[in-house]
Design a protein around this motif. Structure first.
Motif: not given
Length: 446
Positions: A365-372, A336-338
């Motif tokens: 959307r934040r998690v999708m960005l973190a995947r990149r 999970a993004p901090a």
């Protein structure tokens, strides 16, 4: 509370003879009793002792009985009965207004005192059992996950759900888009006596007058209607203020008579449905504009629940965001993004017109960005999903995103559709519709 099942009492009186007299009386009556001489000592004992009742003198050295009462928690502490040789009617009234269970004058009449203390103890234990039951219901139903938050308005909402769930009266749920009206309706159903029967959710804005009766009431010598199939369960009328007027009249008859006439049939068929409804509109304005029948409104608003918008519970924003980020990160099998200070400032500064649903989507959307390998809450909030690997049209992008997310949710929850819908933040009906629309094969996912 006594572990032996006997009622327990904490006596607070500076008169040694009175303490001994009361201890003997309560012992002879089968109670467990303990006595202290000062109110401050009573507060110390209450840190490790939970009696069913407290019996306290009014006038004592140091802290008085009235001051002791003021130090007790009105909901969590045992009921307090005051006793005094100096009592009078004004003092008794003041004591009761301050929260005392009752007031007894010295010299006391033993049978009357025992009766008062017994009633207080029974009420105390009933309150404790109700608290335990509610805690157990929270645990079993996951209500604290469905209605997540620590602000007082959300805590009150959870209590309201528990209070209304066992009842059979109609419930109207009001709230802005994205506040979770269908989730609340499902919680009311799942915690009530109809939980093992169907929950039929109908989008009233999509109802077509020409096909309504055949779909809902069924056809004589033909298919059973949806209302008949759901009998014994709950009928949830979403967007009730957008219901076509002709359909409103037909729904009103069903609600009033609890029966339907299949198309082409001459004999009514009984149905048994608890009715819930929801709208994000001002119902009085809808009535004034002739978009909602007043007689239907009166049938639907036996109980009314008002869901708070997210901007009125800002202290829950960070808690909800962390929860949603964990959920989506688990579905995508990443960490999970901090949330840093800039993320927190972004989240707290936004007004959240789409409420909890909007926050959930931002976290997705934040998690999708973190995947990149990057991203921030500010980027997710402005729907900046980056330029890499984006399909040609927005519709294709949304479909691809939903297909992946729903597939992972179904797989993560081993095909349990209610659990998958809860994790995705949508209703079970919506999930089923999306599975069909997106052409997902549930069996293949498992």
């Amino acid at each position: 509370m006594s572990e032996t099942g006997r009622f327990s009492l904490l006596i607070v009186d500076d008169d040694k003879g009175m303490r001994q007299s009361l201890l003997e009386l309560m012992g002879a009556a089968g109670w467990q009793a303990e006595a202290v001489a000062r109110a401050d000592k009573a507060l110390e004992r209450l840190k490790v002792l939970t009696p069913d009742v407290i019996l306290s003198d009014v006038r004592m050295p140091g802290m008085t009985g009235m001051e002791l009462l003021a130090r007790l928690h009105p909901e969590l502490s045992p009921p307090l009965v005051l006793i005094s040789a100096h009592g009078d009617i004004p003092m008794a009234v003041e004591a009761m207004q301050a929260g005392a269970y009752s007031f007894v004058e010295k010299p006391y009449e033993p049978r009357r005192l025992l009766s008062i203390l017994t009633h207080a103890a029974e009420q105390s234990r009933m309150r404790a059992r109700n608290a335990q039951l509610k805690a157990r219901l929270f645990e079993l139903s996951g209500l604290d996950r469905v209605l997540m938050g620590q602000t007082p308005v959300v805590a009150e909402l959870r209590e309201e759900v528990l209070d209304l769930a066992p009842m059979d009266g109609a419930v109207m749920i009001l709230g802005e888009t994205g506040t979770g009206k269908e989730l609340v309706a499902r919680a009311l159903h799942d915690l009530g006596p109809r939980a093992d029967r169907p929950f039929l959710a109908i989008n009233c804005a999509a109802l077509m007058p020409d096909s309504f009766e055949a779909e809902m009431f069924g056809v004589a010598q033909g298919p059973e209607g949806r209302l008949q199939a759901a009998t014994g369960g709950t009928l949830f009328l979403d967007e009730i203020a957008s219901c076509p007027p002709v359909v409103q009249a037909k729904l009103l008859r069903v609600i009033e008579d609890q029966q339907v006439f299949p198309v082409g049939g001459a004999v009514p068929v009984a149905v048994d449905l608890r009715v819930m409804s929801a709208t994000n509109e001002d119902v009085e304005q809808a009535v004034a504009e002739d978009r909602l029948r007043r007689d239907l409104l009166f049938r639907l608003n036996t109980f009314v629940m008002q869901l708070p918008p997210l901007r009125q519970r800002r202290d829950d924003v960070m808690l909800l965001a962390a929860h949603f980020l964990e959920d989506y990160a688990r579905l995508h099998e990443i960490g999970a993004p901090a949330l840093d200070h800039e993320d927190a400032a972004t989240l707290m500064a936004h007004d959240w017109p789409g409420n909890v649903r909007e926050l959930r989507n931002v976290c997705a959307r934040r998690v999708m960005l973190a995947r990149r390998g990057g991203g921030s809450m500010a980027a997710a909030l402005t729907q900046d999903r980056g330029g890499e690997d984006v399909p040609d049209t927005l519709r294709e992008a949304v479909a691809a995103f939903e297909r992946e997310l729903i597939g992972k949710a179904i797989k993560a929850h081993e095909g349990r559709m209610d659990a998958a819908a809860e994790a995705l933040g949508i209703g079970r009906r919506t999930l089923n519709e999306k599975i069909v629309k997106l052409g997902l094969d549930k069996a293949a996912l498992l």
